[in-house]
Design a protein around this motif. Structure first.
Motif, PDB file in Angstrom:
ATOM      1  N   ASN A  32     -29.887  42.226 -55.449  1.00 51.31           N
ATOM      2  CA  ASN A  32     -30.900  41.495 -55.521  1.00 51.31           C
ATOM      3  C   ASN A  32     -30.679  40.297 -54.649  1.00 51.31           C
ATOM      4  OD1 ASN A  32     -31.461  43.115 -58.114  1.00 51.31           O
ATOM      5  ND2 ASN A  32     -30.171  42.403 -58.144  1.00 51.31           N
ATOM      6  N   SER A  33     -29.573  39.714 -54.380  1.00 53.08           N
ATOM      7  CA  SER A  33     -30.032  38.545 -53.224  1.00 53.08           C
ATOM      8  C   SER A  33     -28.573  38.700 -52.163  1.00 53.08           C
ATOM      9  CB  SER A  33     -29.910  37.620 -53.960  1.00 53.08           C
ATOM     10  OG  SER A  33     -28.612  37.364 -54.286  1.00 53.08           O
ATOM     11  N   GLY A  34     -28.890  37.785 -51.333  1.00 52.92           N
ATOM     12  CA  GLY A  34     -27.843  37.643 -49.922  1.00 52.92           C
ATOM     13  C   GLY A  34     -26.865  37.361 -51.223  1.00 52.92           C
ATOM     14  N   THR A  35     -26.271  36.092 -52.097  1.00 49.28           N
ATOM     15  CA  THR A  35     -25.220  36.425 -52.225  1.00 49.28           C
ATOM     16  C   THR A  35     -24.499  36.998 -53.042  1.00 49.28           C
ATOM     17  OG1 THR A  35     -26.134  33.713 -52.961  1.00 49.28           O
ATOM     18  CG2 THR A  35     -24.264  34.660 -54.364  1.00 49.28           C
ATOM     19  N   GLU A  36     -25.229  38.385 -54.169  1.00 50.65           N
ATOM     20  CA  GLU A  36     -24.495  39.585 -54.713  1.00 50.65           C
ATOM     21  C   GLU A  36     -24.259  40.073 -53.386  1.00 50.65           C
ATOM     22  OE1 GLU A  36     -27.527  40.989 -57.668  1.00 50.65           O
ATOM     23  OE2 GLU A  36     -28.459  39.779 -56.792  1.00 50.65           O
ATOM     24  N   HIS A  92     -22.030  31.201 -47.489  1.00 54.63           N
ATOM     25  CA  HIS A  92     -22.432  32.452 -48.375  1.00 54.63           C
ATOM     26  C   HIS A  92     -23.156  32.658 -49.480  1.00 54.63           C
ATOM     27  CE1 HIS A  92     -19.703  33.954 -44.635  1.00 54.63           C
ATOM     28  NE2 HIS A  92     -19.131  32.903 -45.059  1.00 54.63           N
ATOM     29  N   GLY A  93     -23.159  31.303 -50.547  1.00 56.25           N
ATOM     30  CA  GLY A  93     -23.701  31.921 -51.669  1.00 56.25           C
ATOM     31  C   GLY A  93     -23.209  30.650 -52.776  1.00 56.25           C
ATOM     32  N   ARG A  94     -23.871  30.578 -54.252  1.00 59.35           N
ATOM     33  CA  ARG A  94     -23.474  29.732 -55.247  1.00 59.35           C
ATOM     34  C   ARG A  94     -22.849  30.623 -56.240  1.00 59.35           C
ATOM     35  NH1 ARG A  94     -24.598  24.485 -53.421  1.00 59.35           N
ATOM     36  NH2 ARG A  94     -26.729  24.343 -52.382  1.00 59.35           N
ATOM     37  N   MET A 116     -17.263  35.938 -42.401  1.00 67.23           N
ATOM     38  CA  MET A 116     -17.529  34.227 -40.836  1.00 67.23           C
ATOM     39  C   MET A 116     -19.366  34.802 -41.212  1.00 67.23           C
ATOM     40  SD  MET A 116     -16.539  34.887 -37.585  1.00 67.23           S
ATOM     41  CE  MET A 116     -14.731  35.492 -37.846  1.00 67.23           C
ATOM     42  N   GLU A 117     -19.914  33.882 -41.273  1.00 63.07           N
ATOM     43  CA  GLU A 117     -21.437  34.354 -40.635  1.00 63.07           C
ATOM     44  C   GLU A 117     -21.569  34.712 -38.931  1.00 63.07           C
ATOM     45  OE1 GLU A 117     -21.896  30.678 -42.798  1.00 63.07           O
ATOM     46  OE2 GLU A 117     -24.499  30.603 -42.644  1.00 63.07           O
ATOM     47  N   THR A 118     -22.165  35.346 -38.345  1.00 62.51           N
ATOM     48  CA  THR A 118     -22.597  35.959 -36.299  1.00 62.51           C
ATOM     49  C   THR A 118     -22.595  34.372 -35.981  1.00 62.51           C
ATOM     50  OG1 THR A 118     -22.999  37.587 -37.191  1.00 62.51           O
ATOM     51  CG2 THR A 118     -23.424  37.104 -35.070  1.00 62.51           C
ATOM     52  N   GLY A 168     -25.534  29.137 -41.060  1.00 60.17           N
ATOM     53  CA  GLY A 168     -27.223  28.336 -40.915  1.00 60.17           C
ATOM     54  C   GLY A 168     -26.636  27.066 -41.246  1.00 60.17           C
ATOM     55  N   GLU A 169     -27.070  27.342 -43.114  1.00 57.63           N
ATOM     56  CA  GLU A 169     -26.056  25.807 -43.116  1.00 57.63           C
ATOM     57  C   GLU A 169     -25.451  24.919 -42.572  1.00 57.63           C
ATOM     58  OE1 GLU A 169     -29.276  26.948 -46.873  1.00 57.63           O
ATOM     59  OE2 GLU A 169     -28.123  25.077 -46.811  1.00 57.63           O
ATOM     60  N   GLY A 170     -24.662  24.922 -42.221  1.00 56.02           N
ATOM     61  CA  GLY A 170     -23.500  24.860 -41.585  1.00 56.02           C
ATOM     62  C   GLY A 170     -23.903  23.868 -40.421  1.00 56.02           C
ATOM     63  N   ALA A 183     -30.190  40.352 -46.151  1.00 59.00           N
ATOM     64  CA  ALA A 183     -31.292  39.753 -47.324  1.00 59.00           C
ATOM     65  C   ALA A 183     -31.448  39.159 -46.635  1.00 59.00           C
ATOM     66  CB  ALA A 183     -29.984  39.186 -48.252  1.00 59.00           C
ATOM     67  N   LYS A 184     -32.610  38.164 -47.494  1.00 64.92           N
ATOM     68  CA  LYS A 184     -33.478  37.350 -46.382  1.00 64.92           C
ATOM     69  C   LYS A 184     -35.156  38.401 -46.206  1.00 64.92           C
ATOM     70  CE  LYS A 184     -31.075  33.306 -45.588  1.00 64.92           C
ATOM     71  NZ  LYS A 184     -31.975  31.679 -47.013  1.00 64.92           N
ATOM     72  N   ALA A 185     -34.376  38.332 -44.678  1.00 65.95           N
ATOM     73  CA  ALA A 185     -35.958  39.068 -44.199  1.00 65.95           C
ATOM     74  C   ALA A 185     -35.455  40.677 -44.332  1.00 65.95           C
ATOM     75  CB  ALA A 185     -35.941  39.412 -42.474  1.00 65.95           C
TER      76      ALA A 185
HETATM   77  C1  LIG Z   1     -25.776  33.280 -44.406  1.00 64.81           C
HETATM   78  C2  LIG Z   1     -25.872  32.928 -46.216  1.00 64.81           C
HETATM   79  N1  LIG Z   1     -25.012  33.260 -46.850  1.00 64.81           N
HETATM   80  C3  LIG Z   1     -25.502  34.402 -48.408  1.00 64.81           C
HETATM   81  C4  LIG Z   1     -26.386  33.651 -48.281  1.00 64.81           C
HETATM   82  C5  LIG Z   1     -27.149  33.256 -49.779  1.00 64.81           C
HETATM   83  O1  LIG Z   1     -28.184  33.843 -50.071  1.00 64.81           O
HETATM   84  P1  LIG Z   1     -29.313  34.247 -51.569  1.00 64.81           P
HETATM   85  O2  LIG Z   1     -29.845  32.689 -51.429  1.00 64.81           O
HETATM   86  O3  LIG Z   1     -30.367  35.225 -51.343  1.00 64.81           O
HETATM   87  O4  LIG Z   1     -28.531  34.780 -52.871  1.00 64.81           O
HETATM   88  C6  LIG Z   1     -27.458  32.613 -48.065  1.00 64.81           C
HETATM   89  C7  LIG Z   1     -28.505  31.724 -48.157  1.00 64.81           C
HETATM   90  O5  LIG Z   1     -29.272  31.280 -47.926  1.00 64.81           O
HETATM   91  C8  LIG Z   1     -26.663  32.525 -46.392  1.00 64.81           C
HETATM   92  O6  LIG Z   1     -27.751  31.671 -45.232  1.00 64.81           O
END
Ligand SMILES: Cc1ncc(COP(=O)(O)O)c(C=O)c1O
Length: 395
Positions: A104-108, A140-142, A190-192, A195-197, A252-254
């Protein structure tokens, strides 16, 4: 008091204060524009944090969801449903994966990816101390698992030791990764493109070397494509550009373009030794409504050639930002990939974000000094011009 002010006051009283929200109440969207409760129009260069790739009030997307709502919204994962199966087939095909689990989310999705890597190692040799290497400055999420691999100690500090057995390497520094690898390492995440970083793409040599190391030691490479995937960099998934494939990927997201969905997918080689019935699950994950959203999003990506559009317009986007940087000394650097761009200043960007909102432009940050531009993927040149003009007037 305006309608917005009334809702903001009510929201501040009732919502848990985990965000310092901007004082805007969005009521509707159309194309690449958002409208607040007073009808003020905003050009959106944030897309709900890289979510609404196809633009707001997208008729075919809305119709597809409405049709699915009238048919069937939810049944649970105890049964099969057609949209989820179609979505799985298509996602596996475009991601180069074999098996997917919808969340249901990126975190999951990250949680699932971590569990998959741990289970893979456990199947090979049962133990409870397998390690995962993550990157500094990653996000990667919370949730506790996703937070444990998030390389921002400030986010982690109040929440104990997390899931444990996580080590942090420097992004784009292969030696720092190699130095952490031992016989207990089961995954590297890792993120390819971080983003947030601060919007930092992985360097080609770094990713290639990490891939090779993973192959040599049977360590699983997990690429988080939650923000940088789904066409944002001008490739369906950012790793395509590097000519490598992860063992596990997250999206996730898009992927849902507004309907909360996520996914972790893996190759058959991983799946054979990883999660089995009883290891993982979700009540909502991949329900018919979520599946229908993914199917429709992927259909539009295909038919509207969205990825090519991003590729075609990227040089123009880059050029406009470079022009901005050449005019304003306080801009230290512009960088990024495709429609995932950073404008780094020598000062905090909070004030610029606020002033941009006043002038009808939505942009967000990625760290105190960095403006993050992640617009809907359907923007045209005129929208880039409009954004650049507004930023030019405020910086
Ligand atoms: C690279 C990356 N991974 C994981 C997440 C977490 O995704 P979500 O907020 O849908 O749980 C995010 C959210 O910004 C993200 O940018």
């Amino acid at each position: 008091m305006s309608i917005s002010q009334e809702y903001i006051a009510c929201g501040e009283k009732n919502l848990l204060h985990t965000y310092n929200r901007s004082p805007i109440v969005f009521e509707k969207g159309d194309g690449v524009y958002l409208y607040d409760a007073e009808g003020k129009k905003y050009l959106d260069f944030a897309a709900g944090i890289a979510v609404f790739a196809l633009g707001y009030n997208n008729k075919e997307y809305n119709d597809a969801l409405k049709a699915q709502i009238d048919k069937l919204i939810h049944t649970s994962n105890l049964y099969y449903n057609i949209p989820a199966i179609e979505a799985a087939k298509e996602l596996n095909s475009i991601a180069g994966m074999d098996r997917v689990f919808f969340t249901n989310s990126g975190t999951e999705a990250i949680e699932g990816a971590l569990k998959s890597a741990l289970k893979y190692a456990y199947t090979k040799a049962p133990a409870d101390d397998y390690e995962i290497i993550a990157m500094e400055h990653s996000f990667h999420g919370r949730s506790m698992g996703a937070l444990s691999v998030t390389g921002n100690s400030h986010y982690r500090e109040a929440f104990g030791k997390g899931i444990g057995h996580i080590k942090f390497a420097e992004y784009n520094d292969f030696e720092s990764v190699k130095a952490l690898v031992n016989e207990k390492t089961c995954g590297i995440i890792m993120e390819t493109v971080q983003g947030e970083g601060g919007i930092y793409p992985a360097e080609k040599e770094f990713l290639e070397k990490v891939r090779k190391l993973c192959d040599e030691k049977d360590i699983l490479l997990i690429l988080d494509e939650i923000q940088c995937g789904m066409g944002r960099t001008g490739f369906m998934f950012a790793y395509e550009k590097y000519g490598i494939k992860p063992d596990i990927m997250t999206a996730a997201k898009a992927l849902g373009c507004g309907v909360p969905v996520g996914a972790f997918a893996m190759t058959e080689r991983v799946a054979e030794k990883s999660l089995v019935p009883g290891d993982h699950g979700s009540t909502y994950g991949g329900n018919p409504l979520a599946g229908a959203a993914i199917v429709e999003v992927l259909r539009q990506f295909r038919e509207r050639n969205i990825v090519q559009h991003v590729k075609d317009l990227t040089p123009y986007f880059e050029k406009k930002l470079e022009e901005l940087a050449s005019k304003h000394e306080c801009i230290k650097e512009t960088r990024g990939a495709g429609f995932m761009r950073a404008v780094e200043l020598d000062r905090p960007v909070g004030d610029i974000i606020k002033k941009a909102q006043e002038k009808g432009l939505i942009v967000i940050s990625a760290g105190a000094n960095i403006l993050r531009l992640v617009p809907p993927l359907v923007i045209e040149k005129e929208h880039i011009d409009e954004m650049a003009e507004i930023l030019d007037s405020l910086i």
